[in-house]
Design a protein around this motif. Structure first.
Motif, PDB file in Angstrom:
ATOM      1  N   GLN A  11      -3.503  -2.887   1.504  1.00  0.00           N
ATOM      2  CA  GLN A  11      -3.619  -2.328   2.854  1.00  0.00           C
ATOM      3  C   GLN A  11      -2.887  -0.994   2.944  1.00  0.00           C
ATOM      4  O   GLN A  11      -3.407  -0.023   3.517  1.00  0.00           O
ATOM      5  CB  GLN A  11      -3.047  -3.307   3.879  1.00  0.00           C
ATOM      6  N   ALA A  12      -1.686  -0.933   2.351  1.00  0.00           N
ATOM      7  CA  ALA A  12      -0.929   0.318   2.374  1.00  0.00           C
ATOM      8  C   ALA A  12      -1.649   1.409   1.592  1.00  0.00           C
ATOM      9  O   ALA A  12      -1.684   2.572   2.003  1.00  0.00           O
ATOM     10  CB  ALA A  12       0.466   0.082   1.792  1.00  0.00           C
ATOM     11  N   VAL A  13      -2.224   1.035   0.449  1.00  0.00           N
ATOM     12  CA  VAL A  13      -2.977   1.996  -0.361  1.00  0.00           C
ATOM     13  C   VAL A  13      -4.141   2.582   0.440  1.00  0.00           C
ATOM     14  O   VAL A  13      -4.382   3.796   0.440  1.00  0.00           O
ATOM     15  CB  VAL A  13      -3.495   1.320  -1.653  1.00  0.00           C
ATOM     16  N   ALA A  14      -4.870   1.706   1.155  1.00  0.00           N
ATOM     17  CA  ALA A  14      -6.013   2.164   1.952  1.00  0.00           C
ATOM     18  C   ALA A  14      -5.567   3.057   3.105  1.00  0.00           C
ATOM     19  O   ALA A  14      -6.171   4.107   3.361  1.00  0.00           O
ATOM     20  CB  ALA A  14      -6.790   0.953   2.472  1.00  0.00           C
ATOM     21  N   GLU A  15      -4.515   2.644   3.813  1.00  0.00           N
ATOM     22  CA  GLU A  15      -4.057   3.420   4.980  1.00  0.00           C
ATOM     23  C   GLU A  15      -3.502   4.778   4.570  1.00  0.00           C
ATOM     24  O   GLU A  15      -3.664   5.766   5.292  1.00  0.00           O
ATOM     25  CB  GLU A  15      -3.003   2.622   5.742  1.00  0.00           C
ATOM     26  N   LEU A  16      -2.863   4.847   3.415  1.00  0.00           N
ATOM     27  CA  LEU A  16      -2.241   6.097   2.969  1.00  0.00           C
ATOM     28  C   LEU A  16      -3.159   6.926   2.071  1.00  0.00           C
ATOM     29  O   LEU A  16      -2.802   8.034   1.666  1.00  0.00           O
ATOM     30  CB  LEU A  16      -0.952   5.783   2.199  1.00  0.00           C
ATOM     31  N   SER A  17      -4.370   6.384   1.750  1.00  0.00           N
ATOM     32  CA  SER A  17      -5.323   7.060   0.848  1.00  0.00           C
ATOM     33  C   SER A  17      -4.648   7.434  -0.468  1.00  0.00           C
ATOM     34  O   SER A  17      -4.794   8.544  -0.992  1.00  0.00           O
ATOM     35  CB  SER A  17      -5.908   8.309   1.523  1.00  0.00           C
ATOM     36  N   THR A  34       8.138  14.358  -0.875  1.00  0.00           N
ATOM     37  CA  THR A  34       7.779  15.518  -0.066  1.00  0.00           C
ATOM     38  C   THR A  34       6.821  15.099   1.034  1.00  0.00           C
ATOM     39  O   THR A  34       5.879  14.356   0.793  1.00  0.00           O
ATOM     40  CB  THR A  34       7.085  16.578  -0.961  1.00  0.00           C
ATOM     41  N   PRO A  35       7.048  15.588   2.313  1.00  0.00           N
ATOM     42  CA  PRO A  35       6.149  15.215   3.409  1.00  0.00           C
ATOM     43  C   PRO A  35       4.699  15.563   3.068  1.00  0.00           C
ATOM     44  O   PRO A  35       4.419  16.645   2.543  1.00  0.00           O
ATOM     45  CB  PRO A  35       6.669  16.067   4.574  1.00  0.00           C
ATOM     46  N   GLY A  36       3.788  14.641   3.352  1.00  0.00           N
ATOM     47  CA  GLY A  36       2.368  14.868   3.103  1.00  0.00           C
ATOM     48  C   GLY A  36       1.927  14.440   1.721  1.00  0.00           C
ATOM     49  O   GLY A  36       0.740  14.337   1.459  1.00  0.00           O
ATOM     50  N   ARG A  37       2.845  14.220   0.820  1.00  0.00           N
ATOM     51  CA  ARG A  37       2.489  13.786  -0.531  1.00  0.00           C
ATOM     52  C   ARG A  37       2.734  12.297  -0.672  1.00  0.00           C
ATOM     53  O   ARG A  37       3.859  11.823  -0.537  1.00  0.00           O
ATOM     54  CB  ARG A  37       3.328  14.539  -1.553  1.00  0.00           C
ATOM     55  N   VAL A  38       1.674  11.563  -0.929  1.00  0.00           N
ATOM     56  CA  VAL A  38       1.773  10.115  -1.041  1.00  0.00           C
ATOM     57  C   VAL A  38       2.036   9.741  -2.494  1.00  0.00           C
ATOM     58  O   VAL A  38       1.279  10.110  -3.388  1.00  0.00           O
ATOM     59  CB  VAL A  38       0.483   9.429  -0.549  1.00  0.00           C
ATOM     60  N   THR A  39       3.139   9.034  -2.728  1.00  0.00           N
ATOM     61  CA  THR A  39       3.503   8.591  -4.070  1.00  0.00           C
ATOM     62  C   THR A  39       3.535   7.078  -4.108  1.00  0.00           C
ATOM     63  O   THR A  39       3.398   6.402  -3.075  1.00  0.00           O
ATOM     64  CB  THR A  39       4.871   9.143  -4.470  1.00  0.00           C
ATOM     65  N   ILE A  40       3.760   6.542  -5.293  1.00  0.00           N
ATOM     66  CA  ILE A  40       3.873   5.091  -5.425  1.00  0.00           C
ATOM     67  C   ILE A  40       5.065   4.569  -4.630  1.00  0.00           C
ATOM     68  O   ILE A  40       5.039   3.456  -4.098  1.00  0.00           O
ATOM     69  CB  ILE A  40       3.977   4.684  -6.914  1.00  0.00           C
ATOM     70  N   SER A  41       6.093   5.423  -4.511  1.00  0.00           N
ATOM     71  CA  SER A  41       7.259   5.039  -3.712  1.00  0.00           C
ATOM     72  C   SER A  41       6.891   4.929  -2.234  1.00  0.00           C
ATOM     73  O   SER A  41       7.351   4.027  -1.517  1.00  0.00           O
ATOM     74  CB  SER A  41       8.380   6.061  -3.911  1.00  0.00           C
ATOM     75  N   THR A  42       6.030   5.849  -1.752  1.00  0.00           N
ATOM     76  CA  THR A  42       5.572   5.810  -0.358  1.00  0.00           C
ATOM     77  C   THR A  42       4.838   4.506  -0.085  1.00  0.00           C
ATOM     78  O   THR A  42       5.041   3.847   0.946  1.00  0.00           O
ATOM     79  CB  THR A  42       4.632   6.996  -0.063  1.00  0.00           C
ATOM     80  N   VAL A  43       3.980   4.113  -1.005  1.00  0.00           N
ATOM     81  CA  VAL A  43       3.212   2.875  -0.844  1.00  0.00           C
ATOM     82  C   VAL A  43       4.142   1.670  -0.843  1.00  0.00           C
ATOM     83  O   VAL A  43       3.998   0.742  -0.031  1.00  0.00           O
ATOM     84  CB  VAL A  43       2.160   2.747  -1.969  1.00  0.00           C
ATOM     85  N   ALA A  44       5.121   1.675  -1.763  1.00  0.00           N
ATOM     86  CA  ALA A  44       6.067   0.561  -1.830  1.00  0.00           C
ATOM     87  C   ALA A  44       6.847   0.413  -0.525  1.00  0.00           C
ATOM     88  O   ALA A  44       7.028  -0.704  -0.009  1.00  0.00           O
ATOM     89  CB  ALA A  44       7.023   0.769  -3.007  1.00  0.00           C
ATOM     90  N   ASP A  45       7.298   1.545   0.044  1.00  0.00           N
ATOM     91  CA  ASP A  45       8.031   1.506   1.322  1.00  0.00           C
ATOM     92  C   ASP A  45       7.144   0.972   2.433  1.00  0.00           C
ATOM     93  O   ASP A  45       7.579   0.150   3.265  1.00  0.00           O
ATOM     94  CB  ASP A  45       8.533   2.905   1.682  1.00  0.00           C
ATOM     95  N   ALA A  46       5.886   1.433   2.486  1.00  0.00           N
ATOM     96  CA  ALA A  46       4.984   1.023   3.560  1.00  0.00           C
ATOM     97  C   ALA A  46       4.646  -0.465   3.466  1.00  0.00           C
ATOM     98  O   ALA A  46       4.479  -1.145   4.480  1.00  0.00           O
ATOM     99  CB  ALA A  46       3.701   1.851   3.517  1.00  0.00           C
ATOM    100  N   ALA A  47       4.548  -0.971   2.244  1.00  0.00           N
ATOM    101  CA  ALA A  47       4.184  -2.381   2.057  1.00  0.00           C
ATOM    102  C   ALA A  47       5.406  -3.293   2.054  1.00  0.00           C
ATOM    103  O   ALA A  47       5.257  -4.524   2.101  1.00  0.00           O
ATOM    104  CB  ALA A  47       3.407  -2.543   0.755  1.00  0.00           C
ATOM    105  N   GLY A  48       6.601  -2.703   1.981  1.00  0.00           N
ATOM    106  CA  GLY A  48       7.813  -3.512   1.941  1.00  0.00           C
ATOM    107  C   GLY A  48       7.968  -4.259   0.636  1.00  0.00           C
ATOM    108  O   GLY A  48       8.463  -5.403   0.622  1.00  0.00           O
ATOM    109  N   VAL A  49       7.554  -3.638  -0.471  1.00  0.00           N
ATOM    110  CA  VAL A  49       7.663  -4.277  -1.784  1.00  0.00           C
ATOM    111  C   VAL A  49       8.301  -3.278  -2.739  1.00  0.00           C
ATOM    112  O   VAL A  49       8.540  -2.120  -2.405  1.00  0.00           O
ATOM    113  CB  VAL A  49       6.280  -4.721  -2.319  1.00  0.00           C
TER     114      VAL A  49
END
Length: 339
Positions: free
Chosen positions: A51-57, A11-26
């Protein structure tokens, strides 16, 4: 307006572990290993995840992380009355110890009902790593049932033989004997005990001590009460019908209610009637007259309770329950020789 299919991503605005994985490319598994502190991740991948965790809070779910680690990091505390200030220092001390070791305290109130307390304890054990029972009213059979559960359970303010649970308590018998001896030495010969809950171990121990002194000339009548201000206030007329010169109250809350009722009946404390409490809560030093009572080492009790829980969480079995903690009689202005 553009829409987003809920099956295509978070969901837009909701940061999940999947969001972090996509942002970090892992992969999600890599993110999970990094968040759990695993060393089995290459430094460059771990740096990208951080870095992705920090940027996405991003903040991981404690429940999900607990399940992954096999620990919920929660400790349950079940007590009979949340409104009783006696439990505050005790729970605060346990909370301090739990926090230092990364645990949270979940508090529940049983309203002093044994069946409700047992059912609540069983429910809590599904959500916590360990459970502390404060001044428990559960029947012995129920305690034995809890002792068979996998999660550790610690019994505080109650001693029950034949129950395979670690226990820690304050000696209630000795200081109550000392308090009654003081009253006898002042010249009191007829007293009334305003009781606490008849299901409370502390109440049984205090009444047992009072009864043991009958041979020394202090005749004491038992008036059922509940350990609350209002309960004691309502019980004073019955207490006065026994024509006592002193009211021995289960705790300080009872004593405060009794003093208030005596005042409303035109009975002065201590000139016409002495009153004692138990626990030495903060109000005992600030009411008029200041209350003769018994200290209760709540901070030490909380530390001992957490110490037992900590041992059991580490997979150790306490060899013996610690000895009962000592309490001390505090003489103040609410007791005097009878008229």
């Amino acid at each position: 307006m553009a829409t987003r299919n809920s099956t295509t991503g978070p969901t837009p605005g909701r940061v999940t572990i999947s969001t972090v994985a996509d942002a970090a490319g892992v992969s999600i598994a890599t993110v999970s290993r990094v968040m759990s502190g695993s060393a089995a991740v290459k430094p460059e991948l771990a740096a990208r995840v951080q870095q992705a965790v920090a940027e996405l809070s991003y903040r991981p779910s404690r429940a999900a992380r607990g399940l992954a680690l096999g620990s919920l990091r929660n400790i349950g505390v079940l007590l009979p009355d949340l409104t009783n200030a006696y439990f505050f220092d005790l729970v605060s001390q346990m909370h301090r110890g739990a926090s230092e070791h990364g645990y949270r305290i979940l508090i529940a109130d049983s309203a002093g009902d044994p069946e409700q307390e047992l059912n609540t304890a069983l429910d809590l054990l599904e959500q916590v790593d360990g459970l502390v029972l404060l001044s428990s009213r559960i029947a012995t059979a129920g305690l034995k049932q809890l002792a068979r559960r996998q999660a550790p359970v610690v019994l505080v303010n109650r001693v029950e033989l034949g129950v395979d649970l670690p226990m820690v308590a304050v000696d209630n018998f000795t200081p109550m004997m000392q308090l009654c001896t003081h009253l006898s030495q002042l010249g009191h010969r007829r007293a009334v005990y305003l009781s606490g809950s008849e299901l409370a171990w502390q109440n049984r121990e205090r009444w047992r001590a009072i009864q043991s002194l009958s041979m020394f000339g202090l005749e004491t009548s038992y008036v059922s009460c509940d350990g609350t201000v209002e309960g004691a206030y309502a019980s004073v007329p019955e207490a006065l019908s026994h024509d006592p010169s002193v009211l021995i109250c289960f705790n300080d809350l009872s004593a405060i209610g009794a003093i208030s009722a005596l005042r409303d009946h035109g009975v002065r404390v201590p000139e016409d009637m002495s009153v004692t409490g138990f626990d030495d809560n903060v109000l005992a030093r600030h009411i008029a007259p200041k209350l003769t009572t018994v200290t209760n080492p709540k901070v030490d009790l909380g530390q001992a309770a957490w110490g037992l829980m900590q041992l059991m969480l580490a997979g150790e079995t306490p060899s013996d329950s610690p000895p009962m903690l000592t309490a001390e009689v505090i003489l103040r202005e609410s007791t005097a020789p009878p008229r």
